[in-house]
Scaffold this motif. Structure first.
Motif, PDB file in Angstrom:
ATOM      1  N   GLU A 248       0.762  -1.069  -0.100  1.00 28.75           N
ATOM      2  CA  GLU A 248      -0.059  -0.041  -0.155  1.00 28.75           C
ATOM      3  C   GLU A 248       0.705   1.243   0.178  1.00 28.75           C
ATOM      4  N   TYR A 249       1.959   1.497   0.918  1.00 30.03           N
ATOM      5  CA  TYR A 249       2.836   2.274   0.775  1.00 30.03           C
ATOM      6  C   TYR A 249       3.588   2.666  -0.541  1.00 30.03           C
ATOM      7  N   LEU A 250       4.108   1.448  -0.945  1.00 34.37           N
ATOM      8  CA  LEU A 250       4.709   1.612  -2.293  1.00 34.37           C
ATOM      9  C   LEU A 250       3.794   2.026  -3.452  1.00 34.37           C
ATOM     10  N   LYS A 251       2.556   1.983  -3.427  1.00 31.86           N
ATOM     11  CA  LYS A 251       1.538   2.022  -4.344  1.00 31.86           C
ATOM     12  C   LYS A 251       1.360   3.878  -4.179  1.00 31.86           C
ATOM     13  N   GLN A 252       1.121   4.121  -2.780  1.00 31.10           N
ATOM     14  CA  GLN A 252       1.004   5.778  -2.438  1.00 31.10           C
ATOM     15  C   GLN A 252       2.205   6.365  -3.207  1.00 31.10           C
ATOM     16  N   ARG A 253       3.444   5.884  -2.741  1.00 28.32           N
ATOM     17  CA  ARG A 253       4.507   6.431  -3.292  1.00 28.32           C
ATOM     18  C   ARG A 253       4.863   6.606  -4.704  1.00 28.32           C
TER      19      ARG A 253
ATOM     20  N   THR B  16       2.694  11.883 -10.037  1.00 25.17           N
ATOM     21  CA  THR B  16       1.546  12.973 -10.357  1.00 25.17           C
ATOM     22  C   THR B  16       2.115  14.193  -9.420  1.00 25.17           C
ATOM     23  N   GLY B  17       3.111  14.048  -8.331  1.00 23.56           N
ATOM     24  CA  GLY B  17       3.318  15.380  -7.414  1.00 23.56           C
ATOM     25  C   GLY B  17       2.502  15.501  -6.436  1.00 23.56           C
ATOM     26  N   ILE B  18       1.353  14.973  -6.358  1.00 18.74           N
ATOM     27  CA  ILE B  18       0.181  15.196  -5.625  1.00 18.74           C
ATOM     28  C   ILE B  18       0.372  14.379  -4.482  1.00 18.74           C
ATOM     29  N   LYS B  19       0.385  14.680  -3.156  1.00 18.17           N
ATOM     30  CA  LYS B  19       0.316  14.192  -1.966  1.00 18.17           C
ATOM     31  C   LYS B  19      -1.097  13.757  -1.560  1.00 18.17           C
ATOM     32  N   LYS B  20      -1.235  12.266  -1.456  1.00 16.82           N
ATOM     33  CA  LYS B  20      -2.507  11.855  -1.025  1.00 16.82           C
ATOM     34  C   LYS B  20      -2.770  12.167   0.317  1.00 16.82           C
ATOM     35  N   LYS B  21      -3.826  12.651   0.880  1.00 17.07           N
ATOM     36  CA  LYS B  21      -4.099  12.905   2.417  1.00 17.07           C
ATOM     37  C   LYS B  21      -4.306  11.477   3.061  1.00 17.07           C
TER      38      LYS B  21
END
Length: 107
Positions: free
Chosen positions: A83-88, A94-99
């Motif tokens: 999950e972390y690797l997918k978020q990273r 995209t350069g957009i941080k997921k909340k």
């Protein structure tokens, strides 16, 4: 299917990712999965006040057993790591941080 170029370097984790960020995801998900025990412990603590240390031992032990069960499960760690690797990867693309999701409920 061949991995994308640079995929091997994308799966490497820095120290802070291994020791801080992934365990944070594990804690959040474990609290969500043990929500019934979290609520029982919270309710006990609110009802007993100062004596919670003595009176809520059973609820605390049940909560601790549930959480430790998830923390010590290697497959759960791998799920959270994925999950972390997918978020990273999404952030890098995209350069957009997921909340970060908050799993706690209003009591």
């Amino acid at each position: 299917m061949e991995p994308a170029p640079g995929a091997a370097e994308n799966s490497k984790l820095r120290h802070v990712e291994k020791d801080v960020l992934i365990p944070q995801i594990m804690r959040d998900r474990a609290k969500e999965l043990c929500s019934d025990k979290v609520q029982a412990f919270t309710k006990c603590c609110q009802e007993t006040g100062v004596l919670m240390v003595v009176k809520c031992r059973q609820e605390n032990a049940a909560l601790k057993d549930c959480l430790v069960g998830y923390y010590s499960d290697p497959s759960f760690y791998e799920e959270c790591k994925a999950e972390y690797l997918k978020q990273r990867e999404e952030y890098r693309a995209t350069g957009i941080k997921k909340k970060r999701q908050k799993f706690t409920q209003n009591v």
